[in-house]
Motif scaffolding. Structure first.
Motif, PDB file in Angstrom:
ATOM      1  N   MET A 353       0.878  -1.636  -0.207  1.00 28.89           N
ATOM      2  CA  MET A 353      -0.074   0.444   0.169  1.00 28.89           C
ATOM      3  C   MET A 353       1.093   1.311   0.214  1.00 28.89           C
ATOM      4  N   PRO A 354       1.811   1.285   1.160  1.00 27.74           N
ATOM      5  CA  PRO A 354       1.984   2.619   0.887  1.00 27.74           C
ATOM      6  C   PRO A 354       3.012   2.752  -0.761  1.00 27.74           C
ATOM      7  N   GLN A 355       3.931   1.567  -1.308  1.00 31.43           N
ATOM      8  CA  GLN A 355       4.532   1.670  -2.353  1.00 31.43           C
ATOM      9  C   GLN A 355       3.456   2.362  -3.337  1.00 31.43           C
ATOM     10  N   LEU A 356       2.050   1.673  -3.461  1.00 32.54           N
ATOM     11  CA  LEU A 356       1.194   2.826  -4.376  1.00 32.54           C
ATOM     12  C   LEU A 356       0.811   4.014  -4.392  1.00 32.54           C
ATOM     13  N   ALA A 357       0.838   4.420  -3.357  1.00 33.17           N
ATOM     14  CA  ALA A 357       0.479   5.026  -2.380  1.00 33.17           C
ATOM     15  C   ALA A 357       1.141   6.801  -3.751  1.00 33.17           C
ATOM     16  N   ILE A 358       3.266   6.422  -3.156  1.00 29.91           N
ATOM     17  CA  ILE A 358       4.147   7.108  -3.479  1.00 29.91           C
ATOM     18  C   ILE A 358       4.102   7.116  -5.081  1.00 29.91           C
ATOM     19  N   HIS A 359       3.513   5.573  -5.720  1.00 33.69           N
ATOM     20  CA  HIS A 359       3.733   5.574  -6.617  1.00 33.69           C
ATOM     21  C   HIS A 359       3.003   6.622  -7.835  1.00 33.69           C
ATOM     22  N   SER A 360       1.614   6.638  -6.889  1.00 29.58           N
ATOM     23  CA  SER A 360       0.757   7.508  -7.175  1.00 29.58           C
ATOM     24  C   SER A 360       1.324   8.978  -7.530  1.00 29.58           C
ATOM     25  N   TYR A 361       1.193   9.305  -5.900  1.00 25.32           N
ATOM     26  CA  TYR A 361       1.860  10.696  -5.665  1.00 25.32           C
ATOM     27  C   TYR A 361       2.509  11.011  -6.829  1.00 25.32           C
TER      28      TYR A 361
END
Length: 475
Positions: A353-361
């Motif tokens: 989840m943190p990886q997906l969020a940082i990628h989205s940002y």
């Protein structure tokens, strides 16, 4: 005056600095307000604010909330730098965990003024945009977050990180990037990949206690190498250790060492890469602070000059974007498969989840704009903190002048006991970091690390003044 091709705000800042230097504005004088400056020189409010921001960054003036801008002591009369360090040239077992435990227990007190905060204030991070990125990731990938994921990480995020390597001698691909739980896990995995318990690791002196704790936890020894407070580790001393086969590997923070703030010049980094190749010694490079340069250009890392895969680069988003996400990475060169194996054995994979969020940002926001604002704030806060230390601490205090990050190394008189100063400061609910934490040897007992990650407000000014007063009593 600056040349006519330079920005107008730099010309005006230079003019005001000259007036201060000539005594037209004395120390303590209040400068014209932003609106008065605008009217007097026919510039915009934005330009007037840039003028004062530049003067504040250079140490000529200080801002006081709801009061205006005031002249400070001449920055050319700055405190001396600490001397080049001179640690004992012998490997030693590391024992810092007990000191760190004492600090952690003290930090549980509520209402502390944190002069030891080694992370930028949450308000400096794009919290709302990160929240939106997390919600976007949850909506788009909710089912993907339940199963186990690939040990090396989320491939689109790996690809974005790999794109940073375009200027390196040996550009990397997404597959070369291993996503980790913060930079410290990356460092630990890389050390385990290149060394065994009982081996000796060459390090800067002083260096971050988290790195020392990692060496201690792995049963390795530390060989501290003399370090310059501006240019970093002394290469002649390091090569001597290589020649005598004293070190199995190196662990360095080449860009803005914590706590010194030193930054190795490009020529030194290139020379070190050549030394590593000549002696076939691997280097674990912690580059967590590299994005926090105060000047216009990001410094290269040593990995830039690595053509044989001997440099294992570790970094994270913890200092620059999202500390609580605990998202880091390792680019381990020839040791990549070993690091992946160790990652699988340690934690299987980093939470998706943190990886997906940082990628989205990173996909939808301008990281460069955020970093520009963050760097400006940290440069200003660091200068404000340094000015206050010089003003309130004993007269012969030595202070580093980092060109990036937000940590200051403060060297007090030889008879000052930093742990006693810590005790007295904690009685006033002020947190500082004693220097002995940053060495495997009994060194730096008269030193402190003071951090400027938080905005410099009245509480911070009071805390620096109080610690300075306590230090004067101990001299």
């Amino acid at each position: 005056m600056q040349k006519g091709t330079d920005f107008l705000y730099l010309q005006l800042a230079d003019k005001i600095a000259q007036l201060i230097e000539k005594g037209v504005y004395a120390v303590g004088d209040r400068l014209p307000s932003v609106r008065e400056l605008r009217q007097e020189h026919g510039v915009s409010i934005s330009t007037a604010l840039q003028v004062y921001a530049q003067l504040e960054k250079k140490g000529w003036i200080t801002a006081r909330e709801r009061s205006g801008y005031f002249v400070q002591p001449n920055p050319r009369q700055r405190a001396q730098l600490p001397a080049v360090t001179a640690p004992a040239a012998a490997p030693v077992a590391v024992k810092v965990n007990e000191q760190v435990r004492r600090i952690r227990e003290g930090r549980r007190q509520k209402g502390l003024v944190a002069l030891d905060a080694a992370t930028p204030a949450a308000a400096l991070m794009p919290q709302h945009k990160l929240h939106k990125a997390m919600l976007h990731a949850i909506r788009r990938h909710s089912a993907s977050c339940v199963p186990y994921h690939d040990v090396s990480g989320y491939e689109p995020l790996q690809r974005l990180i790999a794109q940073r390597s375009l200027t390196w001698k040996d550009a990397v691909t997404a597959a070369d990037v291993t996503i980790t739980n913060g930079c410290l896990e990356a460092v630990s995995l890389c050390l385990r990949a290149v060394a065994r318990p009982g081996d000796t690791i060459a390090i800067e002196s002083p260096t971050f206690f988290g790195l020392l704790m990692t060496i201690e936890s792995l049963g390795m020894k530390a060989l501290e190498i003399a370090t310059d407070p501006v240019t970093g580790i002394c290469l002649d001393k390091l090569e001597n250790a290589f020649r005598k086969k004293k070190a199995a590997a190196c662990l360095l923070v080449s860009n803005y060492n914590n706590p010194l703030g030193s930054c190795m010049p490009p020529a030194h980094k290139q020379a070190l890469a050549q030394l590593l190749q000549r002696y076939q010694v691997p280097l674990v490079e912690d580059d967590a602070f590299g994005d926090l340069h105060h000047g216009p250009d990001r410094p290269d890392n040593i990995k830039t000059y690595d053509s044989e895969g001997l440099v294992l680069l570790c970094s994270s988003f913890s200092k620059s974007l999202a500390p609580g996400y605990r998202l880091g990475w390792a680019i381990a060169g020839r040791y990549r498969h070993k690091v992946e194996q160790l990652k699988f054995m340690t934690s299987i994979h980093t939470s998706l989840m943190p990886q997906l969020a940082i990628h989205s940002y990173l996909e939808h926001q301008r990281l460069d704009l955020h970093l520009k604002q963050l760097r400006h704030a940290l440069a200003l806060q660091t200068q404000q903190m340094a000015n206050a230390i010089q003003q309130y601490f004993p007269a012969h205090t030595r202070i580093t002048r980092p060109e990036g990050s937000f940590n200051l190394w403060v060297e007090l008189g030889p008879h000052t006991d930093a742990w006693e100063l810590y005790r007295l400061a904690m009685e006033q609910r002020i947190a500082i970091m004693p220097g002995t934490l940053f060495s495997s040897q009994p060194r730096y007992r008269n030193c402190l690390r003071i951090s400027a990650g938080l905005p410099f407000n009245e509480d911070m000014a009071w805390a620096v003044q109080t610690v300075g007063r306590l230090a004067k009593r101990m001299n």
